[in-house]
Motif scaffolding. Structure first.
Motif, PDB file in Angstrom:
ATOM      1  N   GLU A  33      47.549   8.676 -49.141  1.00  0.00           N
ATOM      2  CA  GLU A  33      47.548   7.370 -49.798  1.00  0.00           C
ATOM      3  C   GLU A  33      48.510   6.423 -49.104  1.00  0.00           C
ATOM      4  OE1 GLU A  33      49.087   7.465 -53.778  1.00  0.00           O
ATOM      5  OE2 GLU A  33      50.858   8.629 -53.226  1.00  0.00           O
ATOM      6  N   GLY A  34      48.206   5.147 -49.194  1.00  0.00           N
ATOM      7  CA  GLY A  34      49.092   4.140 -48.641  1.00  0.00           C
ATOM      8  C   GLY A  34      50.281   3.913 -49.553  1.00  0.00           C
ATOM      9  N   VAL A  35      51.454   3.910 -48.989  1.00  0.00           N
ATOM     10  CA  VAL A  35      52.687   3.710 -49.742  1.00  0.00           C
ATOM     11  C   VAL A  35      53.180   2.279 -49.592  1.00  0.00           C
ATOM     12  CG1 VAL A  35      55.100   4.413 -49.949  1.00  0.00           C
ATOM     13  CG2 VAL A  35      53.336   6.131 -49.490  1.00  0.00           C
ATOM     14  N   SER A  36      53.295   1.831 -48.355  1.00  0.00           N
ATOM     15  CA  SER A  36      53.804   0.488 -48.088  1.00  0.00           C
ATOM     16  C   SER A  36      53.355   0.065 -46.704  1.00  0.00           C
ATOM     17  CB  SER A  36      55.329   0.478 -48.173  1.00  0.00           C
ATOM     18  OG  SER A  36      55.833  -0.826 -47.921  1.00  0.00           O
ATOM     19  N   CYS A  37      53.065  -1.218 -46.574  1.00  0.00           N
ATOM     20  CA  CYS A  37      52.622  -1.748 -45.287  1.00  0.00           C
ATOM     21  C   CYS A  37      53.319  -3.066 -45.004  1.00  0.00           C
ATOM     22  CB  CYS A  37      51.109  -1.919 -45.273  1.00  0.00           C
ATOM     23  SG  CYS A  37      50.191  -0.361 -45.381  1.00  0.00           S
ATOM     24  N   ILE A  38      53.429  -3.402 -43.729  1.00  0.00           N
ATOM     25  CA  ILE A  38      54.131  -4.622 -43.320  1.00  0.00           C
ATOM     26  C   ILE A  38      53.386  -5.258 -42.165  1.00  0.00           C
ATOM     27  CG2 ILE A  38      55.667  -3.334 -41.754  1.00  0.00           C
ATOM     28  CD1 ILE A  38      57.913  -5.294 -42.606  1.00  0.00           C
ATOM     29  N   ARG A  68      51.395   8.675 -47.298  1.00  0.00           N
ATOM     30  CA  ARG A  68      51.901   9.999 -47.652  1.00  0.00           C
ATOM     31  C   ARG A  68      50.762  10.868 -48.165  1.00  0.00           C
ATOM     32  NH1 ARG A  68      55.581   8.481 -52.994  1.00  0.00           N
ATOM     33  NH2 ARG A  68      53.849   8.091 -54.447  1.00  0.00           N
ATOM     34  N   GLN A  69      50.975  12.164 -47.983  1.00  0.00           N
ATOM     35  CA  GLN A  69      49.988  13.124 -48.461  1.00  0.00           C
ATOM     36  C   GLN A  69      50.724  14.283 -49.111  1.00  0.00           C
ATOM     37  OE1 GLN A  69      47.076  14.413 -45.573  1.00  0.00           O
ATOM     38  NE2 GLN A  69      45.693  15.077 -47.189  1.00  0.00           N
ATOM     39  N   TRP A  88      42.656   2.166 -45.773  1.00  0.00           N
ATOM     40  CA  TRP A  88      42.905   2.602 -44.404  1.00  0.00           C
ATOM     41  C   TRP A  88      41.814   3.536 -43.913  1.00  0.00           C
ATOM     42  CZ3 TRP A  88      43.261   7.802 -43.672  1.00  0.00           C
ATOM     43  CH2 TRP A  88      43.464   8.567 -44.825  1.00  0.00           C
ATOM     44  N   ASN A  89      41.303   4.352 -44.805  1.00  0.00           N
ATOM     45  CA  ASN A  89      40.286   5.334 -44.408  1.00  0.00           C
ATOM     46  C   ASN A  89      38.969   4.645 -44.057  1.00  0.00           C
ATOM     47  OD1 ASN A  89      39.609   7.982 -43.862  1.00  0.00           O
ATOM     48  ND2 ASN A  89      38.855   8.378 -45.918  1.00  0.00           N
ATOM     49  N   VAL A 110      54.259  14.712 -47.282  1.00  0.00           N
ATOM     50  CA  VAL A 110      54.482  14.418 -45.868  1.00  0.00           C
ATOM     51  C   VAL A 110      54.213  12.928 -45.678  1.00  0.00           C
ATOM     52  CG1 VAL A 110      53.787  14.886 -43.498  1.00  0.00           C
ATOM     53  CG2 VAL A 110      53.835  16.742 -45.175  1.00  0.00           C
ATOM     54  N   TYR A 111      55.155  12.255 -45.056  1.00  0.00           N
ATOM     55  CA  TYR A 111      55.058  10.810 -44.863  1.00  0.00           C
ATOM     56  C   TYR A 111      54.687  10.518 -43.415  1.00  0.00           C
ATOM     57  CZ  TYR A 111      56.923   9.846 -49.468  1.00  0.00           C
ATOM     58  OH  TYR A 111      57.082   9.750 -50.831  1.00  0.00           O
ATOM     59  N   TYR A 112      53.695   9.670 -43.259  1.00  0.00           N
ATOM     60  CA  TYR A 112      53.183   9.296 -41.948  1.00  0.00           C
ATOM     61  C   TYR A 112      53.311   7.792 -41.752  1.00  0.00           C
ATOM     62  CZ  TYR A 112      50.676  13.767 -42.445  1.00  0.00           C
ATOM     63  OH  TYR A 112      50.346  15.083 -42.641  1.00  0.00           O
ATOM     64  N   CYS A 113      53.589   7.390 -40.520  1.00  0.00           N
ATOM     65  CA  CYS A 113      53.445   5.977 -40.204  1.00  0.00           C
ATOM     66  C   CYS A 113      52.209   5.805 -39.326  1.00  0.00           C
ATOM     67  CB  CYS A 113      54.687   5.409 -39.530  1.00  0.00           C
ATOM     68  SG  CYS A 113      55.040   6.036 -37.884  1.00  0.00           S
TER      69      CYS A 113
END
Length: 130
Positions: free
Chosen positions: A46-51, A38-39, A112-113, A93-96
């Motif tokens: 920033e990373g919110v959650s990953c799977i 999300r930004q 991630w960056n 804004v949420y991105y996958c």
């Protein structure tokens, strides 16, 4: 065309819930680890959650632990982010994004960056406000 499409964002009151969806087209999601990022305005992404690709490993940022859950349905080529007890500071804004396995899920979410992601969606806006 290879793409990720997010949906499910919107305006919600504090304490409310939303479920975001991320659908892949042109490729198979079960070959990839997936993250939600999300930004917020004026802030870095920033990373919110990953799977992980098999759903065995998940990661959550401290700011969302206990409130958000992540899941995936590889048969539907879809990943979900269930967001409960939303707060105004969740507005963003949420991105996958998708990445072929090769690093830990935590590293993918946090760095991630540095490591890069293979595919990004265009994002869906979430506004938490009364």
């Amino acid at each position: 065309q290879l793409q990720l499409v997010e949906s499910g964002g919107g305006l919600v009151q504090p304490g409310g819930s939303l479920r975001l969806s991320c659908v892949a087209s042109g490729f198979t999601l079960d070959n990839y680890d997936i993250g939600w990022f999300r930004q917020a305005p004026g802030k870095e992404r920033e990373g919110v959650s990953c799977i992980s690709r098999g759903s065995a490993i998940t990661y959550f940022a401290d700011s969302v632990k206990g409130r958000f859950t992540i899941s995936r349905d590889n048969a539907k080529n879809t990943v979900y982010l269930q967001m409960n007890s939303l707060k105004p500071e969740d507005t963003a804004v949420y991105y996958c994004a998708a990445r072929r396995p090769g690093i830990t899920i935590q590293r993918m979410c946090v760095m991630w960056n540095y490591y890069g992601m293979d595919y990004w969606g265009k994002g869906t806006p979430v506004t938490v406000s009364s």
